[in-house]
Structure formats: structure tokens, C-alpha cells
Scaffold this motif. Structure first.
Motif, PDB file in Angstrom:
ATOM      1  N   TYR A   1       0.848  -1.201   0.000  1.00 21.55           N
ATOM      2  CA  TYR A   1       0.000   0.000   0.000  1.00 21.55           C
ATOM      3  C   TYR A   1       0.880   1.246   0.000  1.00 21.55           C
TER       4      TYR A   1
ATOM      5  N   ALA B   1      -8.069  -0.977  11.323  1.00 23.90           N
ATOM      6  CA  ALA B   1      -6.920  -0.395  12.011  1.00 23.90           C
ATOM      7  C   ALA B   1      -5.667  -0.503  11.157  1.00 23.90           C
ATOM      8  N   ALA B   2      -5.472  -1.666  10.560  1.00 19.03           N
ATOM      9  CA  ALA B   2      -4.280  -1.854   9.738  1.00 19.03           C
ATOM     10  C   ALA B   2      -4.339  -0.962   8.501  1.00 19.03           C
ATOM     11  N   TRP B   3      -5.504  -0.923   7.911  1.00 17.69           N
ATOM     12  CA  TRP B   3      -5.682  -0.092   6.728  1.00 17.69           C
ATOM     13  C   TRP B   3      -5.388   1.372   7.075  1.00 17.69           C
ATOM     14  N   SER B   4      -5.976   1.817   8.167  1.00 16.54           N
ATOM     15  CA  SER B   4      -5.789   3.206   8.563  1.00 16.54           C
ATOM     16  C   SER B   4      -4.320   3.544   8.728  1.00 16.54           C
ATOM     17  N   ARG B   5      -3.602   2.653   9.377  1.00 16.17           N
ATOM     18  CA  ARG B   5      -2.208   2.983   9.618  1.00 16.17           C
ATOM     19  C   ARG B   5      -1.434   3.053   8.302  1.00 16.17           C
TER      20      ARG B   5
ATOM     21  N   HIS C   1      -2.605   3.707   5.421  1.00 18.16           N
ATOM     22  CA  HIS C   1      -3.039   4.904   4.705  1.00 18.16           C
ATOM     23  C   HIS C   1      -2.389   6.151   5.294  1.00 18.16           C
ATOM     24  N   GLY C   2      -2.363   6.221   6.592  1.00 17.85           N
ATOM     25  CA  GLY C   2      -1.751   7.376   7.242  1.00 17.85           C
ATOM     26  C   GLY C   2      -0.282   7.494   6.899  1.00 17.85           C
ATOM     27  N   ILE C   3       0.430   6.402   6.984  1.00 17.06           N
ATOM     28  CA  ILE C   3       1.852   6.436   6.639  1.00 17.06           C
ATOM     29  C   ILE C   3       2.018   6.912   5.201  1.00 17.06           C
TER      30      ILE C   3
ATOM     31  N   MET D   1       0.054   8.692   3.268  1.00 18.40           N
ATOM     32  CA  MET D   1      -0.263  10.108   3.136  1.00 18.40           C
ATOM     33  C   MET D   1       0.841  10.993   3.689  1.00 18.40           C
ATOM     34  N   LEU D   2       1.246  10.693   4.895  1.00 15.71           N
ATOM     35  CA  LEU D   2       2.213  11.566   5.562  1.00 15.71           C
ATOM     36  C   LEU D   2       3.572  11.509   4.871  1.00 15.71           C
TER      37      LEU D   2
ATOM     38  N   ASP E   1       3.449  13.378   1.584  1.00 15.79           N
ATOM     39  CA  ASP E   1       3.255  14.797   1.878  1.00 15.79           C
ATOM     40  C   ASP E   1       4.525  15.417   2.444  1.00 15.79           C
TER      41      ASP E   1
ATOM     42  N   ILE F   1       6.312  13.003   7.061  1.00 17.92           N
ATOM     43  CA  ILE F   1       7.189  11.981   7.628  1.00 17.92           C
ATOM     44  C   ILE F   1       8.316  11.764   6.628  1.00 17.92           C
TER      45      ILE F   1
ATOM     46  N   LEU G   1       4.525  -0.357  10.745  1.00 18.10           N
ATOM     47  CA  LEU G   1       3.293  -1.146  10.743  1.00 18.10           C
ATOM     48  C   LEU G   1       3.254  -2.092  11.938  1.00 18.10           C
TER      49      LEU G   1
END
Lengths: 201, 201
Positions: free
Chosen positions: A92, A158-162, A164-166, A168-169, A172, A175, A191
Motif C-alpha cells: 500500500y 486499524a491496519a488499513w488506517s495505519r 493509509h496514514g503512513i 499520506m504523511l 506529503d 514523515i 506497521l
DNA sequence: GGTTAATGTTAACAAAGTTAACATAAGAAA
DNA sequence: TTTCTTATGTTAACTTTGTTAACATTAACC
């Protein structure tokens, strides 16, 4: 000098649109410029697409399909549940990092609304279903109790969110992955990180 | 009928810009419309801001500040490390859900580039520093070994990523919080979810 | 008071999305 | 083949937007 019909203008437009998008992002994609670059009149795209959103939707569909493929490959890479989640998360994020503009297109503001383009919605749902199926091991769902299924679903989110967040950040620039480590091991480390506090605190 | 000088046009413009943004998102904000709604000439905003990006940057700065405040309050709500991470994550997502357009402004494509607006960069860094400080318990950093500090940093990134991912996916409609549960407990549940597989698998 | 900077204004420009009106090609129907 | 219809292109217009230039007015300061 009837240079009418060019062959399949639709596909050429799509390809060109994706090129522009890759290089400059959705901000740089204007219908008129696209038409000019494609060597076609400025109104021609309207014969093949439902305006600008139509083109964006078409590209987004193609991107979703490729994204889903990557995820499927990752999901198939292992039978172990935990490892599979990791592999999916890594894939991902990798997709996002390798194709940031595409990733932004399918998740960002410029993506046409899903409910206006049924095929787009379908493509999106399909990609997410790959995720969910892999993470919740739907093939064993029959054996699960209701609460087990609910838990599995939450773990998937929860796994998806993390991931996705990684993704995105990172794209951007908020991170910055350490330079002395390769990306995938960095991502895998993130992860795997639990929220539980280590023993000595 | 010299209706010149209106007082402090700058602030009125900012306020109006934020109103438009809240209701319609950055797509609906055009400089000319903004000027018209504010009751000022269509070129007036250029006297107070560096074009459209200038206005977006100014709004984004204000949003970042409010965001940072919310996070600080959440961080101060408890002394316990784990609870603090949870509180921060919940506040993060809550802000996104309550002000989706603002959240999108500061994290999305329409945010002017940080390196072109030093004050914007500062506001962003400040908000993220609140996060990082709270999660890594910087006040105890002196007592940490290097690897401990690195671990703490990674935990911070992991927690941040997850909260960010949840926020994004929820305001994008890709994750639909269950209707029979209030948002914050749903979010807390997701934040607490570990990737480790339960015993019976 | 007179000069200067800040703050307004109107007018123009280029670029974009979109649509209308018209032209031509291709294919089905006669 | 000839004709009608449809798909596909084209040009020209309209509206909106971001931006800048040229000019007007107010406020502040010497």
C-alpha cells in the motif's frame, strides 16, 4: 486536408492525461492543454468524456485497478495472517511512494465523487475489498462467531488506517523516511509498532 | 459616495474565506467571489494577501493553531502515557470529523507549499511538535538511551499515522463509523487495535 | 499644507471549463 | 448506389477565474 479521425482518440487522451498527471499532478491537467498536447481540437475531449471529471474518473478507475492488482499480489505472497497484513501495508505504502500523484488522485480532493461515477465506485470498492478480504481472512468467515468477525473487521480497519496514514504523511513530506534504511523495512517497522508501552516504563 | 476604507478588510476577508471554506471547501473559494461577498472590489484582496495562495496560507495558519490547541488540551488530559496517546488520537480524528474542510485544507493538495510560507511551516511544525512531544514524553528524554528514544519516536510516528489514516478515511467516507456507537469510542477502539493476532488462530 | 505610503478602484489580459453551431466521416437502410 | 443517421471533429463563443497595470483616494507623517 481532412485530418479528421485520428484513430482512437479516447485512449490517446487517457494515456496523455495520465502522463501529465504523473509529471505535474492534477493541478497541471487542463482539458485544453490536454487536447493541444494530444494534437486534437480543444473541444474534442467532450466527445469522449463527461467533461473534466469524466476524464479524471476514467484515469482514477485505471489507477484503482492497478492498485488492486498490487494489493492482490502482496496478499498472495504469504499464507500467514500477520505477514499478510504486513505485506499488504508495505505494498500500500509502496504504491503511494512510487506513484504519489496517482495515489493522490484516487484519494484526494480532485477525485470525482464516487456516487456520480458508478464504475469508479466499483473500482474503489474492489480495491478495498481485496484489503478487507485478505486482512479478515474472509475465506474462514464461516467458522467465526459474530464477535470474532467484528474484531477481525476492526483489525482490518486499524491496519488499513495505519498504512493509509503512513502513505499520506510520507508523500506529503510530513514523515521523512530515514535515509540509512530502505523504505520497506522502515514501513514494516512502523506497521508492526504496537501502542502498548514497553516493559521498563 | 466614497465608500473607500472599510476598516480592517484583511480580517473580514479572512473570516469570509473561512466561512466559504467551511461550507463549500477550497473548490468553492474564488478570489473574486470572496471579494464580492465581502463587498469589496475584485482586486482588493491583492492589497492584503499574496494572491490566492496567500489567503489559503493565512487561513491554514489559523487552522493549524486551533488544531494544535486541541491537541495540547488532549495531551494535558492525562499523565498516563498510553492514555495520552489515545486522547491525542481521538482529538486528532475528532477535529477532522468536526471540521473536515479545515482538515483537508491543512493536509490536502490545496495547501500552499510549506517552503513558500515560513509562517505556515512554523504553524505546521508547531502542531506536529505537540504530538511528538506528548507521545515521546520528551520531558523524560534525558533518561532515555538512544535506542529507547528511537523506539519512542517510531511509536509516535505509528500512532500519528494511524490517527491520520482514520481521519482521512472517515472524512472521505471510505470508513463509515457504526451508527450505534459514538464516534470517539469507535475511534478509541481502532486506535487500541493491535496487529498481533489473537490467541485462537 | 504637501509628500508619501497604504489601500481602493476599474479595466484589461490570458487561461480555463463548457456549450452551441456547424462540418465531415462511417455505417445502416432504402 | 444513394440516403439518412449517428459518431466524431472543428471553430467560435460565453462565463469565470487569477492576476496585473493604471489610476484614485485616504491616512499618516514631515
Amino acid at each position: 486536408m481532412g485530418k479528421y479521425h485520428h484513430g482512437d482518440v479516447r485512449n490517446v487522451l487517457l494515456q496523455q492525461a495520465e502522463n501529465i498527471l504523473t509529471e505535474e499532478g492534477p493541478a497541471g491537467l487542463s482539458l485544453r492543454r490536454l487536447a493541444r498536447l494530444t494534437g486534437v481540437s480543444e473541444a474534442a475531449p467532450y466527445r469522449h468524456f463527461d467533461g473534466k471529471d469524466g476524464i479524471l474518473a476514467a484515469v482514477a478507475i485505471a489507477v484503482f485497478e492497478r492498485f488492486a492488482e498490487k494489493l492482490e499480489v502482496a496478499a498472495a505472497s504469504t499464507e500467514n495472517h500477520e505477514e499478510r497484513i504486513m505485506a499488504l501495508g508495505a505494498a500500500y505504502v509502496q504504491f503511494a511512494v512510487e506513484h504519489p500523484q496517482h495515489f493522490r488522485l484516487i484519494f484526494g480532493r480532485e477525485r470525482p465523487p464516487l456516487d456520480q461515477y458508478p464504475e469508479l465506485r466499483e473500482a474503489a470498492d474492489n480495491a478495498f475489498e481485496v484489503l478487507q478480504r485478505a486482512v479478515t481472512s474472509l475465506d474462514r468467515k464461516a467458522e467465526m462467531t459474530l464477535t470474532e468477525a467484528a474484531t477481525a473487521y476492526n483489525r482490518a480497519l486499524a491496519a488499513w488506517s495505519r498504512a493509509h496514514g503512513i502513505a499520506m504523511l510520507v508523500i506529503d513530506g510530513l514523515i521523512v523516511p530515514p535515509a540509512d534504511q530502505d523504505l520497506s523495512s522502515f514501513v514494516l517497522g512502523l506497521l508492526a509498532e504496537d501502542l502498548t508501552i514497553p516493559a521498563g516504563a
